[in-house]
Design a protein around this motif. Sequence first.
Motif, mmCIF file in Angstrom:
data_model
loop_
_atom_site.group_PDB
_atom_site.id
_atom_site.type_symbol
_atom_site.label_atom_id
_atom_site.label_comp_id
_atom_site.label_asym_id
_atom_site.label_seq_id
_atom_site.Cartn_x
_atom_site.Cartn_y
_atom_site.Cartn_z
ATOM 1 N N TYR A 19 0.847 -1.193 0.000
ATOM 2 C CA TYR A 19 0.000 0.000 0.000
ATOM 3 C C TYR A 19 0.883 1.244 0.000
ATOM 4 O O TYR A 19 1.845 1.341 0.780
ATOM 5 N N GLY A 20 0.550 2.179 -0.879
ATOM 6 C CA GLY A 20 1.379 3.362 -1.085
ATOM 7 C C GLY A 20 1.702 4.126 0.174
ATOM 8 O O GLY A 20 2.818 4.642 0.324
ATOM 9 N N ARG A 21 0.757 4.186 1.097
ATOM 10 C CA ARG A 21 0.983 4.972 2.324
ATOM 11 C C ARG A 21 1.988 4.298 3.256
ATOM 12 O O ARG A 21 2.527 4.944 4.164
ATOM 13 N N ASP A 22 2.243 2.997 3.040
ATOM 14 C CA ASP A 22 3.094 2.246 3.974
ATOM 15 C C ASP A 22 4.495 1.972 3.444
ATOM 16 O O ASP A 22 5.335 1.442 4.184
ATOM 17 N N VAL A 23 4.758 2.290 2.182
ATOM 18 C CA VAL A 23 6.048 1.927 1.584
ATOM 19 C C VAL A 23 6.665 3.111 0.852
ATOM 20 O O VAL A 23 6.007 4.118 0.602
ATOM 21 N N THR A 24 7.946 2.960 0.507
ATOM 22 C CA THR A 24 8.629 3.947 -0.334
ATOM 23 C C THR A 24 8.851 3.331 -1.713
ATOM 24 O O THR A 24 8.701 2.113 -1.901
ATOM 25 N N ILE A 25 9.227 4.163 -2.662
ATOM 26 C CA ILE A 25 9.553 3.647 -3.998
ATOM 27 C C ILE A 25 10.718 2.661 -3.897
ATOM 28 O O ILE A 25 10.745 1.631 -4.580
ATOM 29 N N GLU A 26 11.670 2.959 -3.014
ATOM 30 C CA GLU A 26 12.815 2.054 -2.838
ATOM 31 C C GLU A 26 12.351 0.679 -2.338
ATOM 32 O O GLU A 26 12.872 -0.353 -2.781
ATOM 33 N N ASP A 27 11.379 0.662 -1.411
ATOM 34 C CA ASP A 27 10.836 -0.613 -0.925
ATOM 35 C C ASP A 27 10.224 -1.414 -2.086
ATOM 36 O O ASP A 27 10.414 -2.631 -2.193
ATOM 37 N N ILE A 28 9.477 -0.708 -2.924
ATOM 38 C CA ILE A 28 8.791 -1.372 -4.053
ATOM 39 C C ILE A 28 9.810 -1.945 -5.028
ATOM 40 O O ILE A 28 9.689 -3.096 -5.475
ATOM 41 N N ILE A 29 10.825 -1.147 -5.343
ATOM 42 C CA ILE A 29 11.851 -1.617 -6.286
ATOM 43 C C ILE A 29 12.586 -2.826 -5.701
ATOM 44 O O ILE A 29 12.856 -3.814 -6.413
ATOM 45 N N GLY A 30 12.896 -2.759 -4.409
ATOM 46 C CA GLY A 30 13.568 -3.897 -3.763
ATOM 47 C C GLY A 30 12.738 -5.161 -3.857
ATOM 48 O O GLY A 30 13.263 -6.253 -4.145
ATOM 49 N N THR A 31 11.437 -5.040 -3.649
ATOM 50 C CA THR A 31 10.544 -6.206 -3.743
ATOM 51 C C THR A 31 10.454 -6.695 -5.178
ATOM 52 O O THR A 31 10.480 -7.910 -5.443
ATOM 53 N N ALA A 32 10.369 -5.753 -6.123
ATOM 54 C CA ALA A 32 10.233 -6.126 -7.540
ATOM 55 C C ALA A 32 11.470 -6.824 -8.081
ATOM 56 O O ALA A 32 11.381 -7.621 -9.023
ATOM 57 N N LYS A 33 12.635 -6.567 -7.477
ATOM 58 C CA LYS A 33 13.884 -7.141 -7.979
ATOM 59 C C LYS A 33 14.163 -8.547 -7.440
ATOM 60 O O LYS A 33 15.148 -9.186 -7.832
#
Length: 334
Positions: free
Chosen positions: A55-69
């Motif tokens: 959820y956008g309010r709970d994460v940063t773009i860096e968190d998302i990229i880390g998960t996506a990688k």
Amino acid sequence: MDEIVKIVNDIKAGNIKPIYFLMGEEPYYIDKLSDYIEENILSEEEKGFNQTVLYGRDVTIEDIIGTAKRYPMMAERQVVIVKEAQDLTKTIDKLESYTENPMPSTVLVFCYKYKVLDKRKKLVKLLAKNGLVYESKKLYENQISLWINRVLQGKGYTIEPKANAMLVEFLGNDLSKINNELEKLQIILPKGSIISAKHIEENIGFSKDFNVFELQNALGSKNQFKAYQIAQYFSDNPKDNPMVVTTSLVFSFFIKLLKYHGLKDRNPNNVAKVLGVSPFFLKDYDLALRNYPMKKVSQIVATMRDIDVKSKGVGANALPNHDLLKEMLVKIFN
């Protein structure tokens, strides 16, 4: 809707993008596409280790990229869905680096509701090149009836013009709300049924005799007794009949009537198209056209603007709804 069908068909055919950026003012299709991806790309066995919802309010773009990688575990792909991604508006440009070279084994989905990215930005160009950008636009009111027909046709149902128009009048262009009500009817009625005005009245919580739809008819036909009856019912049941909604719909009715007065081409198909109403209801507008000259309609429109402001608590000295409704009817009929 056709674009949605194409995206779904591409996924079914195995043409799956590494990034889906779903954005726009209409959340209904964003949710539908996101739900489809969440439910269908991975098998039930694969979802446990390879499907993540953020959820956008709970994460940063860096968190998302880390998960996506991350690499998938015992599966061809992993799915990462970012809901309420509009909460990341201030930092969304940081996604550029990942978008330039997305992980081919990750399906990254952004649900960016009620907003759109600036299409001139580099990020949007990268998303379109290496993934898919879908903009979900609000339908105009005159497009909703066709949408309802198409949705029901796809489920094996049809709907009477009056019932269709009632849904639009009562629920506006909120596709999620309309779809929820249609799903209720599909539970109650067998496939192949024709949904009637009676079904709408009995199953969607609209009073058969006392609703905005009937108020509009009473105003158009100058049935003062009926109009005052409905106004009294609205006053007694304010939670189900908010004053703001009532004034908005009455205002819309007279604005359409004003347009009708100004039309040179009064071919029924053209009138229905310009007014954004079902041809089924033109007889109601024809009657109102005879009952209200153009000058009177202009006066009513000005009155409705004043009533609308007062209904929102501006300059009304805290007038109760009953008094506002009475004032509205007095000025319309006199």
